[in-house]
Design a protein around this motif. Structure first.
Motif, PDB file in Angstrom:
ATOM      1  N   GLY A  24       0.754  -1.252   0.000  1.00  0.00           N
ATOM      2  CA  GLY A  24       0.000   0.000   0.000  1.00  0.00           C
ATOM      3  C   GLY A  24       0.775   1.286   0.000  1.00  0.00           C
ATOM      4  N   ILE A  25       2.106   1.247  -0.108  1.00  0.00           N
ATOM      5  CA  ILE A  25       2.887   2.491  -0.150  1.00  0.00           C
ATOM      6  C   ILE A  25       3.317   2.743  -1.593  1.00  0.00           C
ATOM      7  CG2 ILE A  25       5.002   3.635   0.615  1.00  0.00           C
ATOM      8  CD1 ILE A  25       4.792   2.123   3.222  1.00  0.00           C
ATOM      9  N   ASP A  26       2.909   3.856  -2.150  1.00  0.00           N
ATOM     10  CA  ASP A  26       3.172   4.136  -3.558  1.00  0.00           C
ATOM     11  C   ASP A  26       4.663   4.238  -3.864  1.00  0.00           C
ATOM     12  OD1 ASP A  26       0.482   4.143  -4.161  1.00  0.00           O
ATOM     13  OD2 ASP A  26       0.255   6.308  -3.871  1.00  0.00           O
ATOM     14  N   ALA A  36       2.896   6.540   4.805  1.00  0.00           N
ATOM     15  CA  ALA A  36       1.690   5.880   5.317  1.00  0.00           C
ATOM     16  C   ALA A  36       1.186   4.823   4.332  1.00  0.00           C
ATOM     17  CB  ALA A  36       0.595   6.915   5.576  1.00  0.00           C
ATOM     18  N   TRP A  37       0.536   3.800   4.895  1.00  0.00           N
ATOM     19  CA  TRP A  37      -0.093   2.774   4.066  1.00  0.00           C
ATOM     20  C   TRP A  37      -1.300   3.372   3.362  1.00  0.00           C
ATOM     21  CZ3 TRP A  37       3.343  -0.901   4.131  1.00  0.00           C
ATOM     22  CH2 TRP A  37       4.045  -1.175   5.292  1.00  0.00           C
ATOM     23  N   GLY A  38      -1.441   3.097   2.086  1.00  0.00           N
ATOM     24  CA  GLY A  38      -2.565   3.627   1.333  1.00  0.00           C
ATOM     25  C   GLY A  38      -3.711   2.639   1.242  1.00  0.00           C
ATOM     26  N   GLY A  39      -4.639   2.912   0.347  1.00  0.00           N
ATOM     27  CA  GLY A  39      -5.795   2.049   0.154  1.00  0.00           C
ATOM     28  C   GLY A  39      -6.842   2.241   1.220  1.00  0.00           C
ATOM     29  N   GLY A  98       5.327  -0.492  10.617  1.00  0.00           N
ATOM     30  CA  GLY A  98       4.339  -0.679  11.669  1.00  0.00           C
ATOM     31  C   GLY A  98       3.010  -0.112  11.232  1.00  0.00           C
ATOM     32  N   ALA A  99       2.107   0.059  12.173  1.00  0.00           N
ATOM     33  CA  ALA A  99       0.758   0.509  11.853  1.00  0.00           C
ATOM     34  C   ALA A  99       0.729   1.883  11.199  1.00  0.00           C
ATOM     35  CB  ALA A  99      -0.102   0.509  13.123  1.00  0.00           C
TER      36      ALA A  99
END
Length: 559
Positions: free
Chosen positions: A473-475, A490-493, A536-537
């Motif tokens: 999820g990270i571009d 940050a994680w995307g989606g 991590g989160a």
């Protein structure tokens, strides 16, 4: 078709069920009868462990199936026949409601009582009971609550009248030559109760309001496994005849208890589920087969599974061999998996559900189909990159964004682990393979992991890590990287970090939680630091650590 399961299920009252209330000589009017009821009830739902958490389900699983739901979801379905009370001692008092009692002998009705039961005493309604006493002899009794219809001398069990309070029994009773006698009836449901339990992964697989129904199609009269609409009992014969439904329909659940968190494992909640409570099941007639049913979420349902809307989504059951039995409770446990490709222990690559059904064990998550790269579902523990900072990669870059991107472009984790000619420095002979040397603990650990279809595990390079972080999820994982500071990406989606929780927990794995080695090192600081990934989160970023530090290792493998 005769419903043998309903007819003649009771036992004789001659010994155990008849209570001699008053041992007196019978009068010419016959034996005056009183009645009492108890209830077997349905069995308790047995918790079914999802296969991503445990290899075996608890409870008696009587059937299973797999299905694709579309929208990136799959389902593994298991049917559990719930535990029933084993002895009369486990029975409870029958519910307070109206009951009808019929007594037949030689095909003729000899007695009829209509009245109410208050939980301890049956009281005939004034003027409604045609006969209060019976002559000595053996009779077939039929007793049923007013949830069952009684018309033209026939008892009718209807699919649309199912209820926890719809009760029935027929049994032979010997009336003694005495003044009074109590007859005890052991009641059960003439229906099969069907509950739904839908399992997911992560502590919040389900969000919002969720409800639905078991749907069915019209069945031909000759379809033995078709959904049954009625069962008509003729007490004078006695016989019972089923009729199939003639049009499509549904039985809607009253409600679900939504998003119940599963048990903690080492302080982590990996699963959650929704379930229809004990009082909210639906009721089908016996001899219906479950493959004739599908579960459909209600059109008004506003909830989601893994952030995907559930309204009108259909969960097919595909269960060919389960024929419902009267008085039995079933829990259909459907585990919803997020569709993703995994590497399995025999080298197979595919999604979880069909391969779990085939008995395979997932070992890695496919994170780059083009390069055929997979990430181990678990970790090997904290280890040093090397026991000396003098162990160095032959090729390395400066610790800045340009150097990181150049290192990523090489995708050389396997080579850095297993190839000779890429490493130099003490205490190794020049150009040794790091996996063969105990002086490189993180790399040496790969030797102990064995192989999958002749392919070896390796410490991932920055390139393999870049592919994995993009998949999760990270571009652009290299964005914002600098020697003095690292920007957390940050994680995307729609799911963010929860996607990792789902993908790893459903395969009995562990998401990224901490600080990990890459197989490369930095030229900066005299080549004393290896490349790291912190995840991590909140997100993830690349970094660096002294090679003699201890941190986690997440093995990768190609297929």
């Amino acid at each position: 078709m005769v419903m043998a399961a309903v007819m003649n299920t009771g036992c004789s009252n001659e010994a155990g069920l008849a209570s001699d209330v008053q041992q007196e000589q019978v009068s010419t009017e016959g034996t005056e009868l009183s009645f009492n009821f108890d209830l077997a009830g349905y069995g308790k739902e047995q918790s079914v462990a999802t296969r991503g958490v445990a290899g075996e389900a608890k409870g008696r699983v009587i059937a299973s199936s797999v299905s694709s739901l579309g929208d990136g979801l799959e389902a593994y379905t298991e049917v559990v026949e719930d535990t029933k009370p084993q002895t009369r001692a486990g029975n409870t008092a029958a519910p307070a409601q109206n009951y009808t009692i019929l007594a037949y002998k030689d095909g003729q009705k000899k007695g009829e009582w209509v009245g109410s039961y208050d939980g301890s005493k049956f009281t005939p309604k004034a003027g409604s009971s045609s006969i209060q006493a019976l002559q000595p002899g053996t009779y077939t009794f039929f007793v049923f609550s007013d949830h069952l219809a009684y018309k033209d001398g026939k008892i009718i069990i209807d699919i649309n009248k199912g209820s926890v309070n719809a009760l029935f029994n027929n049994q032979q009773v010997t009336i003694q030559a005495q003044k009074k006698q109590q007859v005890d009836f052991h009641l059960f449901s003439p229906y099969a109760r069907v509950r739904m339990k839908i399992n997911g992964f992560s502590s919040q697989a389900f969000e919002g309001s969720i409800n639905g129904a078991l749907t069915y199609q019209a069945a031909a009269p000759t379809d033995e496994g078709g959904v049954k609409e009625t069962c008509t009992i003729e007490p004078s014969v006695p016989s019972a005849v089923y009729a199939n439904v003639t049009k499509a329909g549904q039985l809607k659940y009253q409600h679900f208890t939504n998003n119940i968190e599963g048990p903690q494992e080492n302080g982590v909640i990996k699963t959650s589920y929704i379930i229809t409570p004990e009082d909210a099941g639906v009721y089908f007639l016996a001899k219906t087969r479950l493959n004739k049913l599908s579960f459909q979420f209600a059109p008004e349902a506003t909830g989601t599974i893994y952030k995907k809307p559930v309204a009108n989504k259909v969960l097919p059951l595909n269960l060919n061999d389960v024929e419902l039995k009267i008085g039995t409770s079933y829990t259909i446990s459907q585990t919803i998996y997020y569709s993703a490709d995994y590497l399995f222990n025999d080298g197979t690559v595919g999604t979880l559900v069909p391969n779990l059904k085939a008995g395979r064990t997932p070992v890695a998550l496919v994170v780059d189909k083009t390069r055929r790269v997979c990430m181990d579902l678990n970790e090997t523990g904290e280890k040093q990159w090397a026991i000396s900072v003098g162990v160095q990669c032959k090729q390395n870059e400066n610790q800045d964004e340009s150097g990181l991107r150049a290192t990523i472009a090489r995708y050389d984790g396997y080579d850095q682990t297993w190839e000779k000619g890429v490493t130099w420095g003490i205490p190794l002979p020049n150009y040794s393979c790091k996996a063969d040397k105990w002086q490189c603990p993180a790399f040496n650990a790969m030797k102990d992991l064995g192989e999958v279809n002749s392919n070896k595990w390796y410490v991932p390079g920055a390139g393999e890590w870049d592919s994995a972080l993009k998949y999760l999820g990270i571009d652009d994982p290299a964005h914002g990287f600098d020697f003095s500071s690292q920007e957390t990406n940050a994680w995307g989606g729609s799911l963010g970090y929860r996607l990792q929780e789902v993908l790893f927990y459903q395969a009995n794995g562990v998401p990224l939680t901490g600080w990990y080695w890459a197989a490369n090192d930095w030229k900066t600081d005299n080549i004393h630091k290896g490349i790291t990934v912190t995840a991590g989160a909140e997100g993830a970023h690349f970094g660096g650590a002294r090679k003699t530090d201890r941190t986690k290792v997440r093995p990768f493998i190609n297929y």
